[in-house]
Design an enzyme around this catalytic site. Sequence first.
Site, PDB file in Angstrom:
ATOM      1  CD  GLU A  22      -2.733  -1.206   2.188  1.00  0.00           C
ATOM      2  OE1 GLU A  22      -2.534  -0.515   3.411  1.00  0.00           O
ATOM      3  OE2 GLU A  22      -3.740  -2.020   2.395  1.00  0.00           O
ATOM      4  CD  GLU A  24      -3.985  -5.845   2.150  1.00  0.00           C
ATOM      5  OE1 GLU A  24      -4.767  -5.553   3.119  1.00  0.00           O
ATOM      6  OE2 GLU A  24      -2.600  -5.770   2.235  1.00  0.00           O
TER       7      GLU A  24
END
Length: 976
Positions: free
Chosen positions: A469, A558
């Site tokens: 991320e 995710e």
Amino acid sequence: MGKMQGKTNLDSGWLAARSTEVHFNGSQLTTTNPPSLTGPTEPSPWMEALVPGTVLATLVKNKVVPDPFYGLGNEAILDIADSGRDYYTFWFFTTFHCKLAGNQHCDLNFRGINYSADVYLNGHKMVLPKGMFRRHSLDVTSILHPDGNNLLAVLVHPPDHPGSIPPQGGQGGDHEIGKDVATQYVQGWDWIAPIRDRNTGIWDEVSIFITGPVKIIDPHLVSSFFDNYKRAYLHATTELENRSSSTAECSLSIHVTAELEGSIHLVEQLQTQNISVPAGSRVQYTFPELFFYKPNLWWPNGMGKQSLYNVVIDIDVKGFGESDSWSHYFGFRKIESHIDGATGGRLFKVNGEPIFIRGGNWILSDGLLRLSKKRYSTDIKFHADMNFNMIRCWGGGLAERPEFYHYCDYYGLLVWQEFWITGDVDGRGVPVSNPNGPLDHDLFLFCARDTVKLLRNHPSLALWVGGNEQVPPRDINAALKNDLELHPYFEHVNEKRKPLGDLEDPSQYLDGTRMYIKGSLWDGFADGKGDFTDGPYEIQNPEDFFKDDFYKYGFNPEVGSVGMPVAATIRATMPSEGWQIPLFKKLPNGYVEEVPNPIWKYHKYIPYSKPTKVHDQIQLYGAAKDLDDFCLKAQLVNYIQYRALLEGWSSRMWSKYTGVLIWKTQNPWTGLRGQFYDHLLDQTAGFYGCRCAAEPIHVQLNLATYCIEVVNTTSEELSNVAIEASVWDLEGTCPYYKTHENLSLLPKKVTSIVEMKYPKSKNPKPVYFLLLKLYDMSDFRILSRNFYWLHLPGGDYKLLEPYRKKKIPLKITSEVFIEGSTYKLQMHVLNSSKRPDTKSLVLECGSTAKQRDSCIVTDSVDNMHNEAGKDQEVGWFKRIHRCLAGKSDGLKVSEINGQDIGVAFFLHFSVHASNRDHKEGEDTRILPVHYSDNYFSLVPGEAMTVKISFEVPPGVAPRVTLHGWNYHGKAIHEAL
């Protein structure tokens, strides 16, 4: 007797002590004052150490501190932010024997130190520089003791920036750890408590390695293919170091052997070259390419076999003999990756075949880095058992170890490996973290390059990613992109394969074979632009996973959910005050809030409801009475939740999605969220929901449309197959039965077959069971079986509560095979309640005569053992077990009596030590256990065979126990 050469691990006999309590320096410890466990006048500060391991792991082993995995034990351990770094600065000491012959050399190797160390050997000091993810190799030839007895002391220093933990906790504490090249989870996350020593220690393998004058360093193996994979070439290069004072005339050979079911059966290639290596120099040598015709290819799990070849490189030096040898298992395979035009998601191909990614996120095996081959073997087999094909090694954890990759190679799990950047610690979070990553960029790049060299020969390694991320700082990212540049042969160019021709040998690259992507939310993952577009992470309404608006992008790296373990794990990891189930508090808006006890809250419990969106899924089954009831109902939800998640993604294979990775598969701590098996290695029911949903050929119910679908992820077309759909009510009758025959299913496609119309029929039952079977019409072999429990729209499962009083008869025929400490069982479970009359069943369903015949045939297959005598059963077991070796103690039959007719619901096996004198609440489970299936249900007359394998400690007699919705711990195979 020949010269002693090769590697010897130093993994036992270590002692440890806090540096401030040791009154000798390193030179004294390794010459005149070696430590001992007993002091002359006062207690010794030294204790038995865990190496490989960490300081905290050693303290826990010696019970100096509480177990941080049990209850609130972690709160009683002093955090490095409060104690100071000296408190976790420790000495580690051991001895080893090494006596060299003429012209031999010895290296002392550390594969991982956190964070830096001073090494003393026989009074001589050497410094291991900073960095958790780098190997250290020390030439200690000149300082070995002449008599061969050597004393080694290592003073290990913690990370430079261990940081502190804000009262509110959060992702990565105050983020200071991100300034070092180390694991970032150690300051705590929303799934783990802070690790008090920040993983300080000798956390990976320590060894001595003896060679002759010339040493082999970091060979690189690459394969290329032509003629549609009929021809293959192995390209190999290696560094050679001559540590002698004269030119070495060498014979360098490479040979490749194939393995078949564990036994070497064929030497594929052998090549020998003569070379000269100048004195005191390092040279790089490239072998002429080796040719293979029709090699056995390595395939991911579910696509084919994981064929591995053993590649051995030997070097002989004139006048000395064999100087060094290196070996590695290697798989012939090609991985390609590009952004799919139809979905916008990243698409992976292996050996030219597209692979729909269904996998999970991985942190690391154990939060205290108590890593072992045995645990890695279990971890990775569990992932293969779930039918996963990819594991993502998250950037806040480890660059995983070669042992992890070995088992991924063996079981066919592709690996997405990230470097040590994560958004919460590198540019995000509260407080906002440092966006420039680690302070020492050169150190980060050194560790990254060394990691690539350590792991690049593993066929399972599929992808390098800069971080989680977030992307690495600009200069680091540019360097990684340059270092990990793809060789032109491995670039995806309109799916055409260009011959290598005069191109540079790909083994000359640092890697050259795998894509590098700067971050987990870029370039075909999530929205592809770095926006926070992964997740969600909480409980969902199962039908939502199938809806078009649930997730917009082609590949979700995710998506998470719940993961409550079984009650036995709660009792084993918490004191009795942690056994209290949540309070259910009804909010003014009608939603029910779960209020967990403080220990559950500390262990990061995630509720089974989502305010304003998802009503509490446990309460759908009625009020939970106690811990056992709560955890059993949680398993029902776990199964439904994760099966729906994967089935929802599979339903849109290639049309909307290219893959999904579930956050996350396991916990490296005793956390209570997002897991398929707990830290004690017992599976949740979600494990088997995934196993069901991710099978390569799968029949499923679309929970949004109620259409029956078949997912075929294989490369083979299926023809002459049929689907049988039967509905069973709580009274044991079958109000709905349909078959759909002569179907053809295209490869790598999802086929919608027909709507399951029972919910729209006249007077449908509010709660019912649905059994789907996909079978081959030629021999009625079942290709896929899927069992649902369902309620009508807007309803719940509360009618299942009185169903627990049903007494459904079962007949279980079992046989056990014993090989040393390994037990292998076959449990044949039959629901022996009377099946409804076939003729009336068909009439009630309004089926055709052809469907009635199919029902009869299927019924007879299901009931082939219903009236079987002993001789028939023995014959059946002989057929099933003829491939199993070892000692058998014969067939055993266990009957569970009951007069009711109906579905035997949610059966699950467990294995225990036969200990009649165990205390109440004592955990008697034997773990881990591998089951071919668990948490399964059987309709009347239906049978299933469950394979069970496990190892038992010495002197322990195991017993197998059956539990279920209405079966409560009956022992069915005692004292095996």
